[in-house]
Design an enzyme around this catalytic site. Structure first.
Site, PDB file in Angstrom:
ATOM      1  N   PHE A 159       0.817  -1.221   0.000  1.00 47.25           N
ATOM      2  CA  PHE A 159       0.000   0.000   0.000  1.00 47.25           C
ATOM      3  C   PHE A 159       0.847   1.265   0.000  1.00 47.25           C
ATOM      4  O   PHE A 159       0.328   2.344   0.251  1.00 47.25           O
ATOM      5  CB  PHE A 159      -0.941   0.001   1.210  1.00 47.25           C
ATOM      6  CG  PHE A 159      -1.872  -1.181   1.240  1.00 47.25           C
ATOM      7  CD1 PHE A 159      -3.026  -1.189   0.464  1.00 47.25           C
ATOM      8  CD2 PHE A 159      -1.593  -2.298   2.015  1.00 47.25           C
ATOM      9  CE1 PHE A 159      -3.890  -2.280   0.473  1.00 47.25           C
ATOM     10  CE2 PHE A 159      -2.438  -3.396   2.029  1.00 47.25           C
ATOM     11  CZ  PHE A 159      -3.598  -3.391   1.253  1.00 47.25           C
ATOM     12  N   PHE A 276      -7.345  12.375   0.618  1.00 48.84           N
ATOM     13  CA  PHE A 276      -7.815  12.085  -0.739  1.00 48.84           C
ATOM     14  C   PHE A 276      -9.093  12.850  -1.074  1.00 48.84           C
ATOM     15  O   PHE A 276      -9.891  12.436  -1.878  1.00 48.84           O
ATOM     16  CB  PHE A 276      -7.983  10.576  -0.973  1.00 48.84           C
ATOM     17  CG  PHE A 276      -6.646   9.905  -1.126  1.00 48.84           C
ATOM     18  CD1 PHE A 276      -6.137   9.635  -2.378  1.00 48.84           C
ATOM     19  CD2 PHE A 276      -5.871   9.602  -0.015  1.00 48.84           C
ATOM     20  CE1 PHE A 276      -4.888   9.068  -2.535  1.00 48.84           C
ATOM     21  CE2 PHE A 276      -4.621   9.032  -0.155  1.00 48.84           C
ATOM     22  CZ  PHE A 276      -4.133   8.762  -1.425  1.00 48.84           C
ATOM     23  N   GLY A 284      -3.606   9.971 -11.152  1.00 49.94           N
ATOM     24  CA  GLY A 284      -2.819   9.327 -12.210  1.00 49.94           C
ATOM     25  C   GLY A 284      -1.865   8.349 -11.554  1.00 49.94           C
ATOM     26  O   GLY A 284      -2.155   7.797 -10.494  1.00 49.94           O
ATOM     27  N   CYS A 287      -0.716   3.196 -10.492  1.00 52.61           N
ATOM     28  CA  CYS A 287      -1.614   2.285  -9.766  1.00 52.61           C
ATOM     29  C   CYS A 287      -3.090   2.564 -10.000  1.00 52.61           C
ATOM     30  O   CYS A 287      -3.800   1.711 -10.536  1.00 52.61           O
ATOM     31  CB  CYS A 287      -1.313   2.358  -8.276  1.00 52.61           C
ATOM     32  SG  CYS A 287       0.322   1.702  -7.901  1.00 52.61           S
TER      33      CYS A 287
HETATM   34  P1  NAD Z   1       8.310  -1.248 -11.809  1.00 51.68           P
HETATM   35  O1  NAD Z   1       7.980  -1.324 -13.242  1.00 51.68           O
HETATM   36  O2  NAD Z   1       8.886   0.000 -11.239  1.00 51.68           O
HETATM   37  O3  NAD Z   1       9.311  -2.444 -11.421  1.00 51.68           O
HETATM   38  C1  NAD Z   1       9.202  -3.759 -11.889  1.00 51.68           C
HETATM   39  C2  NAD Z   1      10.595  -4.367 -11.925  1.00 51.68           C
HETATM   40  O4  NAD Z   1      10.480  -5.753 -12.225  1.00 51.68           O
HETATM   41  C3  NAD Z   1      11.505  -3.754 -12.989  1.00 51.68           C
HETATM   42  O5  NAD Z   1      12.721  -3.353 -12.406  1.00 51.68           O
HETATM   43  C4  NAD Z   1      11.712  -4.908 -13.982  1.00 51.68           C
HETATM   44  O6  NAD Z   1      12.984  -4.872 -14.593  1.00 51.68           O
HETATM   45  C5  NAD Z   1      11.561  -6.120 -13.069  1.00 51.68           C
HETATM   46  N1  NAD Z   1      11.237  -7.370 -13.784  1.00 51.68           N
HETATM   47  C6  NAD Z   1      10.308  -7.573 -14.751  1.00 51.68           C
HETATM   48  N2  NAD Z   1      10.333  -8.870 -15.156  1.00 51.68           N
HETATM   49  C7  NAD Z   1      11.267  -9.485 -14.407  1.00 51.68           C
HETATM   50  C8  NAD Z   1      11.767 -10.832 -14.353  1.00 51.68           C
HETATM   51  N3  NAD Z   1      11.287 -11.785 -15.159  1.00 51.68           N
HETATM   52  N4  NAD Z   1      12.746 -11.114 -13.489  1.00 51.68           N
HETATM   53  C9  NAD Z   1      13.245 -10.155 -12.672  1.00 51.68           C
HETATM   54  N5  NAD Z   1      12.824  -8.882 -12.683  1.00 51.68           N
HETATM   55  C10 NAD Z   1      11.846  -8.545 -13.539  1.00 51.68           C
HETATM   56  O7  NAD Z   1       6.952  -1.618 -11.051  1.00 51.68           O
HETATM   57  P2  NAD Z   1       6.459  -1.100  -9.603  1.00 51.68           P
HETATM   58  O8  NAD Z   1       5.919   0.278  -9.689  1.00 51.68           O
HETATM   59  O9  NAD Z   1       7.497  -1.433  -8.589  1.00 51.68           O
HETATM   60  O10 NAD Z   1       5.194  -2.058  -9.402  1.00 51.68           O
HETATM   61  C11 NAD Z   1       5.336  -3.445  -9.159  1.00 51.68           C
HETATM   62  C12 NAD Z   1       3.998  -3.992  -8.706  1.00 51.68           C
HETATM   63  O11 NAD Z   1       3.616  -3.396  -7.454  1.00 51.68           O
HETATM   64  C13 NAD Z   1       2.844  -3.702  -9.661  1.00 51.68           C
HETATM   65  O12 NAD Z   1       1.948  -4.787  -9.635  1.00 51.68           O
HETATM   66  C14 NAD Z   1       2.185  -2.485  -9.052  1.00 51.68           C
HETATM   67  O13 NAD Z   1       0.826  -2.377  -9.410  1.00 51.68           O
HETATM   68  C15 NAD Z   1       2.341  -2.768  -7.578  1.00 51.68           C
HETATM   69  N6  NAD Z   1       2.333  -1.586  -6.702  1.00 51.68           N
HETATM   70  C16 NAD Z   1       2.969  -0.450  -7.095  1.00 51.68           C
HETATM   71  C17 NAD Z   1       2.973   0.655  -6.246  1.00 51.68           C
HETATM   72  C18 NAD Z   1       3.666   1.934  -6.660  1.00 51.68           C
HETATM   73  O14 NAD Z   1       3.453   2.945  -5.989  1.00 51.68           O
HETATM   74  N7  NAD Z   1       4.481   1.927  -7.699  1.00 51.68           N
HETATM   75  C19 NAD Z   1       2.346   0.585  -4.992  1.00 51.68           C
HETATM   76  C20 NAD Z   1       1.734  -0.598  -4.609  1.00 51.68           C
HETATM   77  C21 NAD Z   1       1.734  -1.689  -5.482  1.00 51.68           C
END
Ligand code: NAD
Length: 475
Positions: A159, A276, A284, A287
């Site tokens: 979260f 919020f 945007g 997420c």
């Molecule tokens: P991101 O795109 O920043 O990071 C994903 C990482 O995974 C990248 O570094 C990529 O190179 C790596 N990756 C992809 N395929 C791979 C593989 N086969 N082996 C190893 N590494 C691999 O994504 P993020 O923003 O960190 O989001 C990740 C997840 O968390 C998503 O499902 C997102 O919805 C969720 N999430 C994101 C947030 C946020 O604020 N960004 C908050 C809560 C949940």
């Protein structure tokens, strides 16, 4: 902190993006041994040198503290899984063309995990995934011949908010663990014990935040499908709050009310809460837009038409068009005008521009023939990868350079520093003292006295003395 933790767990985090990297470093901060895997070799090389590829408070310092001690970076997933008791999947789950979550990264990782399982492992979904993904992960592992006794799948949604991710991770409002078995739940309880027992907060060097030893982080253990729904429902509800107040802001504009007063008045009701409820140019980021669409898709797959979610999205799109219309009405015509755009990231304190409403506004302005001079404290590098500078779009070195010779100044992202601009200096730089604020960072009542025409969201516009534009021309 590490030395005081009684039961460190060997953890593997797959994916070193906004979530995986923060989780890996924070698990090390709470005393665990972490192997963080990414298939991006350049990223892993940079992280291994202590270089943080994203803008996130505390992260660089915490990484320096734990690098090559509590946390190591590697591209070798097979080896990292073999050495770990818990394997967190934190890869991207982008929106597919149908609107549902694209789980191909998750599936690819699960098939690689299968090859690394050599003893009992807890496979943890940290990525945001649709309900029943845990069952698919189990099925894929079974197809690869992994015996049921060798693994459990847990949903442990994240979260955190970008910009305050480290504090959010270490001081969570709640930790949700959707576990299939008591054995798996127990592993997650051990991992989060420093936060749920308060042990972490007792440490003198702990990152400060709302939790304390006396008031530690709560943990909620549920079924995996409930945990998966909690994440989608939470993000959808937060997006709904934003769209709700944005819709109310448009009514406020029509009747001369002040949406900030309205949201304060609503938020003081403990049943509603103040967060919020800030009107702006819409939500945007990586997420809300995709999670809301994915949740809608989940409902549709169950034969349920969750119409409220489409309405939330529709209001969000409308809000951007409404803001663009405000710019248009304030400047009369747009072709050939120069506007200064402050903010490109989807919100302040992050460099993330994924689904940023600020970028959408900049694109609308460019399409309308405006020249845009943009500035963002952290997101210009990422923006320039997709929006190259050209005769119509320039990137300025700071807020004041952006404002030079511009017909109006726009505030598109709520960076704290944009609320502290030197207005006298700006007046001297802008062609006309016009500010169109999509984040309500200034007191509209004071802006007229400061000599500005000031247009914001859901509040009356104020006009400087030089403007004789009839009120009807303002949206
Ligand atoms: P991101 O795109 O920043 O990071 C994903 C990482 O995974 C990248 O570094 C990529 O190179 C790596 N990756 C992809 N395929 C791979 C593989 N086969 N082996 C190893 N590494 C691999 O994504 P993020 O923003 O960190 O989001 C990740 C997840 O968390 C998503 O499902 C997102 O919805 C969720 N999430 C994101 C947030 C946020 O604020 N960004 C908050 C809560 C949940």
């Amino acid at each position: 902190m590490t030395e005081t933790l009684s039961t460190p767990v060997n953890i593997c985090v797959i994916g070193s993006g906004y979530v995986g990297l923060v989780a890996a470093v924070c698990f090390a901060e709470t005393g665990h041994n972490v192997l963080c895997v990414d298939n991006d070799e350049q990223k892993v090389a940079g992280l291994s040198r202590g270089e943080v590829p994203i803008y996130e408070n505390y992260l660089t310092d915490l990484l320096a503290k734990h690098l090559n001690k509590g946390v190591h970076f590697t591209t070798n997933l097979h080896d990292a899984v073999g050495k770990s008791e818990a394997v967190f999947i934190a890869v991207g789950t982008p929106q597919s063309s149908s609107g549902s979550a694209d789980l191909s990264f998750v599936e690819a990782v699960v098939s690689e995990i299968a090859r690394g399982i050599n003893s009992y492992k807890v496979i943890v979904e940290k990525s945001t995934v649709p309900v029943y993904t845990h069952a698919w992960i189990r099925r894929v592992l079974s197809r690869y011949g992994i015996e049921d006794a060798l693994f459990d799948v847990v949903s442990n949604p994240e979260f955190l908010r970008e910009g305050t991710a480290v504090v959010d991770f270490l001081h969570p409002d709640r930790i949700v663990v959707g576990a299939e078995t008591p054995r798996a739940a127990e592993v997650l309880r051990r991992i989060y014990a420093p936060l749920t027992t308060g042990e972490y907060y007792r440490h003198p060097n702990a990152v400060a935040g709302p939790m304390s030893a006396e008031n530690p982080a709560p943990i909620l253990v549920t079924s995996p499908q409930s945990a998966e729904i909690i994440k989608h429902a939470s993000n959808s509800f937060l997006a709904l709050k934003i769209s709700f107040i944005n819709a109310v802001s448009t009514i406020c504009e029509s009747v001369g009310a002040d949406v900030d007063d309205v949201s304060r008045g609503m938020g003081l009701d403990a049943r509603i809460g103040p967060r919020f409820l800030r009107a702006g140019i819409g939500y945007g980021g990586s997420c809300f837009p995709k999670d809301l669409t994915a949740f809608h898709s989940v409902a549709q797959q169950q034969g349920i038409d969750f119409k409220l979610l489409s309405e939330v999205q529709q209001i969000n799109e409308q809000q951007k068009r409404h803001f663009f219309q405000k710019i248009h009405s304030t400047l009369w015509t747009l072709r050939g005008k120069k506007v200064a755009a402050l903010g490109l990231a989807f919100k302040g304190e992050t460099d993330d521009i994924r689904d940023s409403p600020a970028i959408d506004i900049v694109k609308m302005l460019l399409d309308a023939g405006c020249r845009v001079s943009a500035y963002d404290p952290a997101a210009m590098g990422r923006t320039q990868e997709s929006l190259k500078p050209n005769a119509h779009l320039q990137y300025a070195t700071d807020e004041y350079a952006a404002a030079e010779g511009a017909d109006a100044l726009l505030i598109l992202t709520d960076w704290p520093q944009f609320a502290l601009l030197d207005l006298e200096r700006l007046k001297g730089l802008l062609k006309f003292p016009i500010m169109i604020d999509g984040r309500n960072l200034y007191d509209y009542k004071g802006m007229r006295d400061k000599g500005f025409t000031y247009v914001s969201i859901g509040r009356p516009a104020s006009h400087s003395g030089f403007e004789g534009i009839p009120r009807a021309n303002f949206v």
